[in-house]
Scaffold this motif. Structure first.
Motif, PDB file in Angstrom:
ATOM      1  N   ARG A 107      56.938 -35.942 -50.813  1.00 33.98           N
ATOM      2  CA  ARG A 107      57.208 -34.501 -50.887  1.00 33.98           C
ATOM      3  C   ARG A 107      55.888 -33.735 -50.820  1.00 33.98           C
ATOM      4  NH1 ARG A 107      62.307 -31.502 -52.480  1.00 33.98           N
ATOM      5  NH2 ARG A 107      61.647 -29.337 -52.166  1.00 33.98           N
TER       6      ARG A 107
ATOM      7  N   HIS B 204      67.900 -14.282 -53.411  1.00 29.65           N
ATOM      8  CA  HIS B 204      68.864 -15.196 -54.009  1.00 29.65           C
ATOM      9  C   HIS B 204      70.202 -14.482 -54.191  1.00 29.65           C
ATOM     10  CE1 HIS B 204      70.236 -18.611 -56.393  1.00 29.65           C
ATOM     11  NE2 HIS B 204      70.655 -17.767 -57.324  1.00 29.65           N
TER      12      HIS B 204
ATOM     13  N   ASN C   2      61.430 -14.433 -52.331  1.00 27.47           N
ATOM     14  CA  ASN C   2      62.672 -15.166 -52.127  1.00 27.47           C
ATOM     15  C   ASN C   2      63.863 -14.275 -52.436  1.00 27.47           C
ATOM     16  OD1 ASN C   2      64.335 -17.607 -51.743  1.00 27.47           O
ATOM     17  ND2 ASN C   2      64.790 -17.283 -53.912  1.00 27.47           N
TER      18      ASN C   2
ATOM     19  N   LEU D 225      59.334 -24.808 -52.555  1.00 26.93           N
ATOM     20  CA  LEU D 225      57.984 -24.954 -52.014  1.00 26.93           C
ATOM     21  C   LEU D 225      56.986 -25.208 -53.146  1.00 26.93           C
ATOM     22  CD1 LEU D 225      58.379 -22.074 -49.492  1.00 26.93           C
ATOM     23  CD2 LEU D 225      57.732 -24.401 -48.815  1.00 26.93           C
TER      24      LEU D 225
ATOM     25  N   GLY E  21      58.650 -22.665 -60.328  1.00 32.10           N
ATOM     26  CA  GLY E  21      59.968 -23.037 -60.812  1.00 32.10           C
ATOM     27  C   GLY E  21      61.060 -22.765 -59.781  1.00 32.10           C
TER      28      GLY E  21
ATOM     29  N   ASP F   4      57.716 -18.545 -57.989  1.00 35.81           N
ATOM     30  CA  ASP F   4      56.664 -19.320 -58.640  1.00 35.81           C
ATOM     31  C   ASP F   4      57.019 -20.794 -58.484  1.00 35.81           C
ATOM     32  OD1 ASP F   4      57.829 -18.562 -62.054  1.00 35.81           O
ATOM     33  OD2 ASP F   4      58.681 -19.831 -60.478  1.00 35.81           O
TER      34      ASP F   4
ATOM     35  N   LYS G  31      64.595 -25.229 -49.575  1.00 36.17           N
ATOM     36  CA  LYS G  31      63.681 -26.184 -50.187  1.00 36.17           C
ATOM     37  C   LYS G  31      62.764 -25.458 -51.178  1.00 36.17           C
ATOM     38  CE  LYS G  31      64.512 -30.197 -48.065  1.00 36.17           C
ATOM     39  NZ  LYS G  31      65.772 -29.779 -47.415  1.00 36.17           N
TER      40      LYS G  31
ATOM     41  N   ASP H   8      63.727 -20.361 -58.803  1.00 37.09           N
ATOM     42  CA  ASP H   8      64.238 -18.987 -58.977  1.00 37.09           C
ATOM     43  C   ASP H   8      63.808 -18.377 -60.302  1.00 37.09           C
ATOM     44  OD1 ASP H   8      67.285 -20.122 -57.438  1.00 37.09           O
ATOM     45  OD2 ASP H   8      65.496 -19.256 -56.526  1.00 37.09           O
TER      46      ASP H   8
HETATM   47  N1  LIG Z   1      58.588 -22.557 -55.347  1.00 38.71           N
HETATM   48  C1  LIG Z   1      59.783 -22.043 -55.011  1.00 38.71           C
HETATM   49  N2  LIG Z   1      60.307 -22.285 -53.801  1.00 38.71           N
HETATM   50  C2  LIG Z   1      61.512 -21.747 -53.463  1.00 38.71           C
HETATM   51  C3  LIG Z   1      62.236 -20.986 -54.387  1.00 38.71           C
HETATM   52  C4  LIG Z   1      61.635 -20.726 -55.674  1.00 38.71           C
HETATM   53  O1  LIG Z   1      62.211 -20.008 -56.532  1.00 38.71           O
HETATM   54  N3  LIG Z   1      60.418 -21.263 -55.936  1.00 38.71           N
HETATM   55  N4  LIG Z   1      63.517 -20.505 -54.070  1.00 38.71           N
HETATM   56  C5  LIG Z   1      64.171 -21.219 -52.978  1.00 38.71           C
HETATM   57  C6  LIG Z   1      65.488 -20.632 -52.571  1.00 38.71           C
HETATM   58  N5  LIG Z   1      66.496 -21.080 -53.536  1.00 38.71           N
HETATM   59  C7  LIG Z   1      67.211 -20.147 -54.229  1.00 38.71           C
HETATM   60  O2  LIG Z   1      67.095 -18.917 -54.020  1.00 38.71           O
HETATM   61  C8  LIG Z   1      66.730 -22.464 -53.723  1.00 38.71           C
HETATM   62  C9  LIG Z   1      66.928 -23.282 -52.602  1.00 38.71           C
HETATM   63  C10 LIG Z   1      67.108 -24.653 -52.756  1.00 38.71           C
HETATM   64  C11 LIG Z   1      67.081 -25.222 -54.026  1.00 38.71           C
HETATM   65  C12 LIG Z   1      67.194 -26.709 -54.164  1.00 38.71           C
HETATM   66  O3  LIG Z   1      67.616 -27.234 -55.177  1.00 38.71           O
HETATM   67  N6  LIG Z   1      66.741 -27.392 -53.100  1.00 38.71           N
HETATM   68  C13 LIG Z   1      66.646 -28.894 -53.087  1.00 38.71           C
HETATM   69  C14 LIG Z   1      67.163 -29.466 -51.778  1.00 38.71           C
HETATM   70  C15 LIG Z   1      68.474 -28.830 -51.344  1.00 38.71           C
HETATM   71  C16 LIG Z   1      68.762 -29.152 -49.859  1.00 38.71           C
HETATM   72  O4  LIG Z   1      67.899 -29.752 -49.194  1.00 38.71           O
HETATM   73  O5  LIG Z   1      69.862 -28.775 -49.398  1.00 38.71           O
HETATM   74  C17 LIG Z   1      65.169 -29.275 -53.145  1.00 38.71           C
HETATM   75  O6  LIG Z   1      64.295 -28.420 -52.850  1.00 38.71           O
HETATM   76  O7  LIG Z   1      64.936 -30.455 -53.436  1.00 38.71           O
HETATM   77  C18 LIG Z   1      66.920 -24.413 -55.148  1.00 38.71           C
HETATM   78  C19 LIG Z   1      66.737 -23.027 -54.993  1.00 38.71           C
HETATM   79  C20 LIG Z   1      63.245 -21.323 -51.787  1.00 38.71           C
HETATM   80  N7  LIG Z   1      62.013 -21.976 -52.228  1.00 38.71           N
END
Ligand SMILES: Nc1nc2c(c(=O)[nH]1)N[C@@H](CN(C=O)c1ccc(C(=O)N[C@@H](CCC(=O)O)C(=O)O)cc1)CN2
Ligand SMILES: NCC(=O)N[C@@H]1O[C@H](COP(=O)([O-])[O-])[C@@H](O)[C@H]1O
Length: 209
Positions: free
Chosen positions: A68, A110, A108, A96, A144, A142, A94, A146
């Motif tokens: 990752r 939501h 972001n 980040l 975390g 950040d 994803k 959301d």
């Molecule tokens: N550092 C951050 N990156 C992102 C955030 C954030 O708050 N901090 N928000 C997301 C968007 N989002 C909700 O608004 C969100 C999207 C996806 C996930 C999640 O659990 N993703 C999994 C994989 C899911 C998949 O591949 O279908 C993962 O990342 O492992 C949670 C919140 C955008 N980026």
């Protein structure tokens, strides 16, 4: 008019929020323009929308990397190549990591009223909980999920008989307007973050005293 702010928009699906930003940026007075669209998967409508608008695209799939952390480094480098003033996660599915977060402000959007119902299924979870009011939230992301400071929110009613698709479409109608307005104001007026409080320009609306 000062130089338009450079936006890199990240998508994972239909890209209707991206389309709203593309449409808004056609007006030079908006003050921002989409310089690239990135995704974690290929073959999505969000990428097709960018291509139709002659906007460069890139795809970075998590599964193409051994770890990752390698993916995080790679997507941050792809974003950096476009020298954004602001990165906008608009349905990007994803989380980040610090290579992106330490380099750029990440906005972001939501489809729920954070801190309620964070995560990948905000609409489904709100509906399952039986809320009468939900909505959408724009945050500065950040590390975390959301959990970043809230920039803007708007409430959306849940109506009898709503299913996830119907409710999400009602939310997205509001969300697209909120995201376009928020991104435009941030790029034109700048913003400051004090703890969990985000102020755009000299705006004091909604600030707790
Ligand atoms: N550092 C951050 N990156 C992102 C955030 C954030 O708050 N901090 N928000 C997301 C968007 N989002 C909700 O608004 C969100 C999207 C996806 C996930 C999640 O659990 N993703 C999994 C994989 C899911 C998949 O591949 O279908 C993962 O990342 O492992 C949670 C919140 C955008 N980026
Ligand atoms: N937790 C992340 C999440 O659920 N994001 C949501 O995905 C949708 C993408 O729609 P779009 O691709 O049509 O803009 C949007 O409603 C966005 O808030």
């Amino acid at each position: 008019m000062s130089k338009a702010g450079r936006l890199v928009v990240l998508v994972s699906g239909s890209g209707t929020n991206l389309q709203a930003l593309l449409d808004a940026s056609a007006d030079p007075s908006y003050g921002a323009r989409v310089v690239a669209v990135g995704a974690d998967r290929a073959g999505i409508e969000g990428l097709s929308r960018a291509t139709r608008a002659d906007i460069p695209t890139f795809v970075e799939k998590l599964g193409d990397y051994a770890t990752r952390a390698d993916w995080d480094t790679a997507i941050a480098a792809r974003i950096a190549a476009y020298e954004p003033d602001l990165v906008v996660s608009a349905g990007f599915m994803k989380i980040l990591g610090t290579p992106t977060l330490d380099a750029f402000p990440l906005l972001n959007t939501h489809p729920a009223l954070l801190p309620s119902f964070p995560g990948a299924h905000g609409v489904r979870d709100a509906l399952a909980h039986g809320v009468k009011v939900t909505g959408c939230t724009v945050i500065l992301a950040d590390q975390g999920v959301d959990s970043g400071p809230i920039v803007a929110q708007q409430a959306v009613p849940v109506l009898a008989g709503d299913d996830e698709k119907v409710l999400h479409e009602r939310i997205k109608t509001v969300e697209r307007r909120l995201l376009v307005e928020t991104v435009g104001r941030m790029v034109r007026e700048g913003w400051t973050v004090s703890g969990r409080s985000v102020r755009i320009g000299n705006d004091t609306r909604g600030e707790s005293t």
